[in-house]
Design a protein around this motif. Structure first.
Motif, PDB file in Angstrom:
ATOM      1  N   ASP A   1      48.236  42.214  24.914  1.00  0.00           N
ATOM      2  CA  ASP A   1      49.458  41.804  24.227  1.00  0.00           C
ATOM      3  C   ASP A   1      50.675  42.383  24.934  1.00  0.00           C
ATOM      4  OD1 ASP A   1      47.626  42.417  21.226  1.00  0.00           O
ATOM      5  OD2 ASP A   1      48.003  40.455  22.137  1.00  0.00           O
ATOM      6  N   SER A   2      51.838  41.820  24.619  1.00  0.00           N
ATOM      7  CA  SER A   2      53.102  42.289  25.211  1.00  0.00           C
ATOM      8  C   SER A   2      52.976  42.393  26.726  1.00  0.00           C
ATOM      9  CB  SER A   2      53.495  43.639  24.610  1.00  0.00           C
ATOM     10  OG  SER A   2      53.618  43.547  23.213  1.00  0.00           O
ATOM     11  N   LEU A   3      52.454  41.361  27.324  1.00  0.00           N
ATOM     12  CA  LEU A   3      52.195  41.396  28.760  1.00  0.00           C
ATOM     13  C   LEU A   3      53.485  41.485  29.565  1.00  0.00           C
ATOM     14  CD1 LEU A   3      49.243  38.900  28.842  1.00  0.00           C
ATOM     15  CD2 LEU A   3      49.194  41.196  29.822  1.00  0.00           C
ATOM     16  N   LYS A   4      53.383  42.207  30.682  1.00  0.00           N
ATOM     17  CA  LYS A   4      54.510  42.425  31.589  1.00  0.00           C
ATOM     18  C   LYS A   4      54.158  41.866  32.972  1.00  0.00           C
ATOM     19  CE  LYS A   4      55.411  46.884  29.333  1.00  0.00           C
ATOM     20  NZ  LYS A   4      55.565  48.348  29.558  1.00  0.00           N
ATOM     21  N   PRO A   5      55.163  41.548  33.772  1.00  0.00           N
ATOM     22  CA  PRO A   5      54.873  41.065  35.136  1.00  0.00           C
ATOM     23  C   PRO A   5      53.994  42.034  35.926  1.00  0.00           C
ATOM     24  CG  PRO A   5      57.156  40.620  34.581  1.00  0.00           C
ATOM     25  CD  PRO A   5      56.594  41.445  33.449  1.00  0.00           C
ATOM     26  N   GLU A   6      54.154  43.314  35.689  1.00  0.00           N
ATOM     27  CA  GLU A   6      53.344  44.296  36.421  1.00  0.00           C
ATOM     28  C   GLU A   6      51.885  44.323  35.978  1.00  0.00           C
ATOM     29  OE1 GLU A   6      56.253  44.821  34.843  1.00  0.00           O
ATOM     30  OE2 GLU A   6      56.301  46.817  33.881  1.00  0.00           O
ATOM     31  N   ASP A   7      51.541  43.565  34.951  1.00  0.00           N
ATOM     32  CA  ASP A   7      50.135  43.423  34.566  1.00  0.00           C
ATOM     33  C   ASP A   7      49.426  42.358  35.409  1.00  0.00           C
ATOM     34  OD1 ASP A   7      51.188  43.815  31.175  1.00  0.00           O
ATOM     35  OD2 ASP A   7      50.195  45.323  32.427  1.00  0.00           O
ATOM     36  N   THR A   8      50.174  41.647  36.222  1.00  0.00           N
ATOM     37  CA  THR A   8      49.575  40.631  37.085  1.00  0.00           C
ATOM     38  C   THR A   8      48.566  41.260  38.029  1.00  0.00           C
ATOM     39  OG1 THR A   8      51.526  39.205  36.989  1.00  0.00           O
ATOM     40  CG2 THR A   8      50.064  38.933  38.882  1.00  0.00           C
ATOM     41  N   ALA A   9      47.336  40.740  38.007  1.00  0.00           N
ATOM     42  CA  ALA A   9      46.253  41.301  38.811  1.00  0.00           C
ATOM     43  C   ALA A   9      44.997  40.464  38.594  1.00  0.00           C
ATOM     44  CB  ALA A   9      45.966  42.745  38.414  1.00  0.00           C
ATOM     45  N   VAL A  10      43.987  40.751  39.387  1.00  0.00           N
ATOM     46  CA  VAL A  10      42.645  40.253  39.102  1.00  0.00           C
ATOM     47  C   VAL A  10      41.957  41.319  38.250  1.00  0.00           C
ATOM     48  CG1 VAL A  10      40.431  39.515  40.033  1.00  0.00           C
ATOM     49  CG2 VAL A  10      42.548  38.955  41.250  1.00  0.00           C
ATOM     50  N   TYR A  11      41.410  40.899  37.121  1.00  0.00           N
ATOM     51  CA  TYR A  11      40.778  41.812  36.184  1.00  0.00           C
ATOM     52  C   TYR A  11      39.257  41.709  36.304  1.00  0.00           C
ATOM     53  CZ  TYR A  11      45.186  42.934  33.971  1.00  0.00           C
ATOM     54  OH  TYR A  11      46.461  43.399  33.732  1.00  0.00           O
ATOM     55  N   TYR A  12      38.618  42.873  36.348  1.00  0.00           N
ATOM     56  CA  TYR A  12      37.169  42.961  36.529  1.00  0.00           C
ATOM     57  C   TYR A  12      36.551  43.766  35.398  1.00  0.00           C
ATOM     58  CZ  TYR A  12      38.236  41.820  41.427  1.00  0.00           C
ATOM     59  OH  TYR A  12      38.681  41.241  42.588  1.00  0.00           O
ATOM     60  N   CYS A  13      35.381  43.352  34.941  1.00  0.00           N
ATOM     61  CA  CYS A  13      34.598  44.226  34.072  1.00  0.00           C
ATOM     62  C   CYS A  13      33.535  44.924  34.923  1.00  0.00           C
ATOM     63  CB  CYS A  13      33.975  43.475  32.904  1.00  0.00           C
ATOM     64  SG  CYS A  13      32.815  42.180  33.338  1.00  0.00           S
ATOM     65  N   ASN A  14      33.138  46.074  34.438  1.00  0.00           N
ATOM     66  CA  ASN A  14      32.235  46.943  35.201  1.00  0.00           C
ATOM     67  C   ASN A  14      31.325  47.725  34.282  1.00  0.00           C
ATOM     68  OD1 ASN A  14      32.416  50.206  35.883  1.00  0.00           O
ATOM     69  ND2 ASN A  14      31.482  48.976  37.515  1.00  0.00           N
ATOM     70  N   THR A  15      30.094  47.888  34.717  1.00  0.00           N
ATOM     71  CA  THR A  15      29.186  48.841  34.102  1.00  0.00           C
ATOM     72  C   THR A  15      28.229  49.332  35.172  1.00  0.00           C
ATOM     73  OG1 THR A  15      27.677  49.252  32.266  1.00  0.00           O
ATOM     74  CG2 THR A  15      27.522  47.104  33.331  1.00  0.00           C
ATOM     75  N   GLN A  16      27.954  50.603  35.183  1.00  0.00           N
ATOM     76  CA  GLN A  16      27.139  51.225  36.228  1.00  0.00           C
ATOM     77  C   GLN A  16      27.653  50.761  37.593  1.00  0.00           C
ATOM     78  OE1 GLN A  16      23.166  50.030  34.890  1.00  0.00           O
ATOM     79  NE2 GLN A  16      22.965  51.998  33.833  1.00  0.00           N
ATOM     80  N   ASP A  17      26.810  50.159  38.418  1.00  0.00           N
ATOM     81  CA  ASP A  17      27.228  49.692  39.743  1.00  0.00           C
ATOM     82  C   ASP A  17      27.515  48.198  39.782  1.00  0.00           C
ATOM     83  OD1 ASP A  17      24.813  51.908  41.248  1.00  0.00           O
ATOM     84  OD2 ASP A  17      26.933  52.252  40.803  1.00  0.00           O
ATOM     85  N   SER A  18      27.584  47.561  38.630  1.00  0.00           N
ATOM     86  CA  SER A  18      27.748  46.112  38.576  1.00  0.00           C
ATOM     87  C   SER A  18      29.197  45.728  38.308  1.00  0.00           C
ATOM     88  CB  SER A  18      26.855  45.528  37.480  1.00  0.00           C
ATOM     89  OG  SER A  18      25.496  45.775  37.762  1.00  0.00           O
ATOM     90  N   TRP A  19      29.638  44.678  39.000  1.00  0.00           N
ATOM     91  CA  TRP A  19      30.981  44.135  38.838  1.00  0.00           C
ATOM     92  C   TRP A  19      30.906  42.623  38.655  1.00  0.00           C
ATOM     93  CZ3 TRP A  19      35.250  47.345  38.932  1.00  0.00           C
ATOM     94  CH2 TRP A  19      35.026  48.649  39.385  1.00  0.00           C
ATOM     95  N   GLY A  20      31.830  42.099  37.862  1.00  0.00           N
ATOM     96  CA  GLY A  20      31.957  40.660  37.788  1.00  0.00           C
ATOM     97  C   GLY A  20      32.748  40.137  38.971  1.00  0.00           C
ATOM     98  N   GLN A  21      32.984  38.820  38.949  1.00  0.00           N
ATOM     99  CA  GLN A  21      33.708  38.181  40.049  1.00  0.00           C
ATOM    100  C   GLN A  21      35.218  38.298  39.880  1.00  0.00           C
ATOM    101  OE1 GLN A  21      32.685  36.624  37.415  1.00  0.00           O
ATOM    102  NE2 GLN A  21      34.319  35.188  36.868  1.00  0.00           N
ATOM    103  N   GLY A  22      35.650  38.674  38.698  1.00  0.00           N
ATOM    104  CA  GLY A  22      37.072  38.832  38.421  1.00  0.00           C
ATOM    105  C   GLY A  22      37.705  37.579  37.848  1.00  0.00           C
TER     106      GLY A  22
END
Length: 112
Positions: A84-105
């Motif tokens: 919520d209340s997103l700002k321009p500086e929140d622009t990014a590729v977002y990834y979820c992670n657990t242990q050594d695993s990552w999503g594609q973003g």
């Protein structure tokens, strides 16, 4: 190994909201702490939020505290990030992670 697939990114105006999802498979997710990270081109990956296996403990980077909420539905094996209340500086590729695993973003762009 856990497989992770994020979704929910997109273009939003400053002050707007998005909800990201991350579906996990391949391991009992109820046993896993899970995290969200983000990355902009040319910079390292930044930790955003953490949630314990049961969901009762959460923690946030100072840059998003009070604006983002992490949650999980273990029956659906899904991790969420309400932004919520997103700002321009929140622009990014977002990834979820657990242990050594990552999503594609998933790309989040905050712009007017």
């Amino acid at each position: 190994q856990v497989q992770l697939v994020e979704s929910g990114g997109g273009l939003v105006q400053p002050g707007g909201s998005l909800r990201l999802s991350c579906v996990a498979s391949g391991y009992p997710v109820t046993l896993l702490t899970m995290k969200w990270y983000r990355q902009v081109p040319g910079k390292g990956r930044e930790w955003v939020a953490f949630i314990s296996p049961s969901g009762d403990v959460t923690n946030y980077a100072d840059s998003v505290k009070g604006r983002f909420t992490v949650s999980r539905d273990n029956r659906k094996k899904t991790l969420y990030l309400q932004m919520d209340s997103l700002k321009p500086e929140d622009t990014a590729v977002y990834y979820c992670n657990t242990q050594d695993s990552w999503g594609q973003g998933t790309q989040v762009t905050v712009s007017s």
